[in-house]
Design a protein around this motif. Sequence first.
Motif, PDB file in Angstrom:
ATOM      1  N   THR A  15      45.265  54.469  43.359  1.00 15.65           N
ATOM      2  CA  THR A  15      44.153  55.038  44.122  1.00 15.65           C
ATOM      3  C   THR A  15      42.890  54.210  43.905  1.00 15.65           C
ATOM      4  OG1 THR A  15      42.583  56.881  44.067  1.00 15.65           O
ATOM      5  CG2 THR A  15      43.987  56.653  42.174  1.00 15.65           C
ATOM      6  N   ASP A  16      41.979  54.268  44.860  1.00 18.16           N
ATOM      7  CA  ASP A  16      40.706  53.556  44.707  1.00 18.16           C
ATOM      8  C   ASP A  16      39.754  54.299  43.767  1.00 18.16           C
ATOM      9  OD1 ASP A  16      41.374  51.495  46.338  1.00 18.16           O
ATOM     10  OD2 ASP A  16      40.598  52.449  48.166  1.00 18.16           O
ATOM     11  N   ASP A  17      40.048  55.578  43.511  1.00 15.03           N
ATOM     12  CA  ASP A  17      39.107  56.436  42.788  1.00 15.03           C
ATOM     13  C   ASP A  17      39.589  56.625  41.342  1.00 15.03           C
ATOM     14  OD1 ASP A  17      37.537  58.398  41.784  1.00 15.03           O
ATOM     15  OD2 ASP A  17      37.709  59.737  43.527  1.00 15.03           O
ATOM     16  N   PRO A  18      38.841  56.103  40.362  1.00 18.88           N
ATOM     17  CA  PRO A  18      39.279  56.232  38.964  1.00 18.88           C
ATOM     18  C   PRO A  18      39.392  57.699  38.524  1.00 18.88           C
ATOM     19  CG  PRO A  18      37.064  55.265  39.097  1.00 18.88           C
ATOM     20  CD  PRO A  18      37.595  55.317  40.495  1.00 18.88           C
ATOM     21  N   ALA A  19      38.588  58.585  39.139  1.00 15.63           N
ATOM     22  CA  ALA A  19      38.640  60.006  38.772  1.00 15.63           C
ATOM     23  C   ALA A  19      39.976  60.612  39.209  1.00 15.63           C
ATOM     24  CB  ALA A  19      37.470  60.750  39.408  1.00 15.63           C
ATOM     25  N   VAL A  20      40.441  60.205  40.386  1.00 15.89           N
ATOM     26  CA  VAL A  20      41.751  60.671  40.867  1.00 15.89           C
ATOM     27  C   VAL A  20      42.845  60.160  39.935  1.00 15.89           C
ATOM     28  CG1 VAL A  20      43.454  60.395  42.713  1.00 15.89           C
ATOM     29  CG2 VAL A  20      41.077  60.952  43.278  1.00 15.89           C
ATOM     30  N   TRP A  52      37.990  39.964  45.605  1.00 17.08           N
ATOM     31  CA  TRP A  52      38.517  38.792  44.895  1.00 17.08           C
ATOM     32  C   TRP A  52      37.917  38.640  43.510  1.00 17.08           C
ATOM     33  CZ3 TRP A  52      42.754  37.711  46.847  1.00 17.08           C
ATOM     34  CH2 TRP A  52      42.965  37.516  48.211  1.00 17.08           C
ATOM     35  N   VAL A  53      38.755  38.325  42.540  1.00 14.11           N
ATOM     36  CA  VAL A  53      38.307  38.057  41.181  1.00 14.11           C
ATOM     37  C   VAL A  53      38.465  36.574  40.865  1.00 14.11           C
ATOM     38  CG1 VAL A  53      38.819  38.493  38.742  1.00 14.11           C
ATOM     39  CG2 VAL A  53      38.901  40.373  40.391  1.00 14.11           C
ATOM     40  N   SER A  54      39.540  35.983  41.373  1.00 13.47           N
ATOM     41  CA  SER A  54      39.837  34.599  41.026  1.00 13.47           C
ATOM     42  C   SER A  54      40.690  33.960  42.103  1.00 13.47           C
ATOM     43  CB  SER A  54      40.594  34.543  39.689  1.00 13.47           C
ATOM     44  OG  SER A  54      41.846  35.183  39.823  1.00 13.47           O
ATOM     45  N   ALA A  55      40.602  32.649  42.198  1.00 13.20           N
ATOM     46  CA  ALA A  55      41.508  31.877  43.054  1.00 13.20           C
ATOM     47  C   ALA A  55      41.745  30.547  42.359  1.00 13.20           C
ATOM     48  CB  ALA A  55      40.897  31.651  44.433  1.00 13.20           C
ATOM     49  N   GLU A 115      42.521  46.023  43.062  1.00 15.02           N
ATOM     50  CA  GLU A 115      43.128  46.926  44.029  1.00 15.02           C
ATOM     51  C   GLU A 115      43.219  48.340  43.467  1.00 15.02           C
ATOM     52  OE1 GLU A 115      47.111  46.495  45.430  1.00 15.02           O
ATOM     53  OE2 GLU A 115      46.536  47.200  47.409  1.00 15.02           O
ATOM     54  N   GLY A 116      42.074  48.856  43.075  1.00 16.46           N
ATOM     55  CA  GLY A 116      42.009  50.242  42.648  1.00 16.46           C
ATOM     56  C   GLY A 116      42.543  50.455  41.241  1.00 16.46           C
ATOM     57  N   PHE A 117      43.081  51.650  41.041  1.00 17.65           N
ATOM     58  CA  PHE A 117      43.483  52.063  39.692  1.00 17.65           C
ATOM     59  C   PHE A 117      44.882  52.678  39.734  1.00 17.65           C
ATOM     60  CE2 PHE A 117      38.966  52.022  40.054  1.00 17.65           C
ATOM     61  CZ  PHE A 117      38.523  51.490  38.845  1.00 17.65           C
ATOM     62  N   ALA A 147      45.686  42.844  41.297  1.00 14.05           N
ATOM     63  CA  ALA A 147      46.856  42.389  42.045  1.00 14.05           C
ATOM     64  C   ALA A 147      46.742  40.897  42.318  1.00 14.05           C
ATOM     65  CB  ALA A 147      46.984  43.166  43.348  1.00 14.05           C
ATOM     66  N   VAL A 148      47.850  40.304  42.704  1.00  8.27           N
ATOM     67  CA  VAL A 148      47.880  38.864  42.955  1.00  8.27           C
ATOM     68  C   VAL A 148      48.414  38.605  44.358  1.00  8.27           C
ATOM     69  CG1 VAL A 148      49.021  36.718  42.302  1.00  8.27           C
ATOM     70  CG2 VAL A 148      48.094  38.203  40.543  1.00  8.27           C
ATOM     71  N   ALA A 149      47.760  37.714  45.070  1.00  7.95           N
ATOM     72  CA  ALA A 149      48.248  37.278  46.377  1.00  7.95           C
ATOM     73  C   ALA A 149      48.189  35.753  46.404  1.00  7.95           C
ATOM     74  CB  ALA A 149      47.388  37.863  47.482  1.00  7.95           C
ATOM     75  N   SER A 150      48.958  35.147  47.285  1.00  7.68           N
ATOM     76  CA  SER A 150      48.953  33.690  47.339  1.00  7.68           C
ATOM     77  C   SER A 150      48.659  33.166  48.736  1.00  7.68           C
ATOM     78  CB  SER A 150      50.289  33.097  46.894  1.00  7.68           C
ATOM     79  OG  SER A 150      51.133  34.039  46.374  1.00  7.68           O
ATOM     80  N   LEU A 151      48.197  31.938  48.785  1.00  7.64           N
ATOM     81  CA  LEU A 151      47.969  31.258  50.056  1.00  7.64           C
ATOM     82  C   LEU A 151      48.157  29.761  49.820  1.00  7.64           C
ATOM     83  CD1 LEU A 151      44.896  29.862  49.805  1.00  7.64           C
ATOM     84  CD2 LEU A 151      44.232  32.237  50.043  1.00  7.64           C
ATOM     85  N   LEU A 152      48.181  29.012  50.915  1.00  5.87           N
ATOM     86  CA  LEU A 152      48.366  27.560  50.816  1.00  5.87           C
ATOM     87  C   LEU A 152      47.079  26.862  51.212  1.00  5.87           C
ATOM     88  CD1 LEU A 152      51.924  27.326  52.423  1.00  5.87           C
ATOM     89  CD2 LEU A 152      51.335  27.264  49.990  1.00  5.87           C
ATOM     90  N   LEU A 153      46.660  25.909  50.383  1.00  5.38           N
ATOM     91  CA  LEU A 153      45.398  25.213  50.598  1.00  5.38           C
ATOM     92  C   LEU A 153      45.699  23.722  50.788  1.00  5.38           C
ATOM     93  CD1 LEU A 153      42.342  26.084  50.392  1.00  5.38           C
ATOM     94  CD2 LEU A 153      42.416  25.276  48.034  1.00  5.38           C
ATOM     95  N   PRO A 154      45.048  23.076  51.783  1.00  5.37           N
ATOM     96  CA  PRO A 154      45.259  21.631  51.933  1.00  5.37           C
ATOM     97  C   PRO A 154      44.844  20.892  50.652  1.00  5.37           C
ATOM     98  CG  PRO A 154      44.065  22.530  53.824  1.00  5.37           C
ATOM     99  CD  PRO A 154      44.141  23.624  52.795  1.00  5.37           C
TER     100      PRO A 154
END
Lengths: 443, 104
Positions: free
Chosen positions: A387-392, A142-145, A317-319, A423-430
């Motif tokens: 990919t997760d690997d920046p070299a790849v 996570w970077v931000s919410a 989420e990788g590169f 990447a961005v994902a969402s959720l619902l918070l009370p």
Amino acid sequence: MKTVRIGSGAGYAGDRIEPAVELARYGNIRYLGFECLAERTIALAQQARQQNPALGYDPLLKERMRAVLPICQAQGITVISNMGAANPAQAAIKTQQIAQSLGLTGLKIAYVTGDDVLSQVQQASFRLLETGEDSSQLNEQWVSANAYLGAAPIVEALAAGADVILTGRVADPALFAAPLIYEFGWSMSDWHRMGQATLVGHLLECAGQVTGGYFADPGMKDVSNLACLGFPIAEVNEAGSAVITKVPGSGGQVTLATCKEQLLYEIHDPACYLTPDVQADFSQVTMRSLGEDRVEVSGATGHPRPETLKVSMGYREGFIGEGQMSYGGPGAQARGRLALEIIQQRLMQRSIQAEDIRCDLIGHNALLDPCRDVEPNEVRMRVAVRTDDPAVAASVGREVEALYTNGPAGGGGASRSVREVLAVASLLLPRQLVTPEVNYLTV
Amino acid sequence: MKLREIAHARTGDKGNISNIAVIAYQPEDFDFLVQHLSEERVGALFSDIVHGPVKRYELPKLGALNFVMSQALGGGVTRSLALDAHGKSLSAYLLDLDLPDRGA
């Protein structure tokens, strides 16, 4: 009947600045809103803030404020914007400094905090709306919410006499709905008026997209003077109906067609457009042309606001690594295809494993696979991997570049890139877990 | 006749969902659009990229249809490998659909 004129000075973070200046100077507006925060922008801003605690607000804030503040103060225009991004407090301090450097005085700057809910989210576990996964599974990434706040804190700042209001994440239409609620004294549980205010906000939030931007299709839908596109003004009355217009003489056009396209832009069920303030219903909206560049919109209604707030989370989420090369003339498509085959074989030989790979021939099938085969004058092969690997990620671009001397004939213009995926994902918070707060600075 | 001759369109994106609004230039063409522009037809056109259901909403007062396509953007705008990750170009392809000539 009392009317209020609101202008929209930006539809995204990098938008043109001159149209906002034009609105301030000639638009006869009382409010100027700037919507500058796309889904992912705040996650990028949060990364900037982590590198430097004095940053994390909109990179163009300084330029925009310098351009419009003196005019807005002279004309009595209140500026409302989400340019605070991941750091509304620093955005306010920066704005204060700019006002001082311009010799302005008597300015009240408000900033809204409380949308940053990363700590609340990390203390519990929530279902991600996109994937159904559990949010805690991505805890390390996570970077931000940020919760989408509604119009209430902006209305509070307006009531306190703020001249500039800077927020982080708020629902885009709330930037424009708030001054209507304040000016007309609408109850925020008058759901029909909240629906209409949201409609006005939705039509304004992408700025030029309702005045002829993103519309032209030569020969079918011609638009004049897009280089000087005028940004929109909504002239709203107490009943909530609005006329969308623009500064006379500016480029673009306001027609039924431009307004209808924008009304449905990024809308799913038109009877159920969810915002923090209302469940808006646009399904019965009507539009009427009132002459050149004037379209009346009315008929939006609403139902009680949702009990939860949407939270948008940014995560690493990788590169993505990418390489491209162009082929032209007879047989261009066949050589482009051969190039793609070679790259895939090379990645296999080198046991390079990516999470996902995509191969395109730009000019032929990169946007949508064609139903018929036409030999193009040129194609550009493109390979992209995640990919997760920046070299790849980097190796893909290098393999494409090596096609110069190892691949098909006549390849040219190779390019390669690697970028981190946010990447961005969402959720619902009370709602009760989110506490908006309004703070003030003066000049 | 091409759809483009009687309607215009705009694509929007949210996460992994793409929506395309199709709007009749003339309100009286709305019923014709309703008749010929089904969810199945739009789904078939984009079957290579849309992996979820296609839902159509009708807005008769605007002469518009709104097609909402799920699992349509390569896993989501922010992580898609597509050149046009937002799918913004899709509306133009939709307008290329063939429609029967009216009155023919």
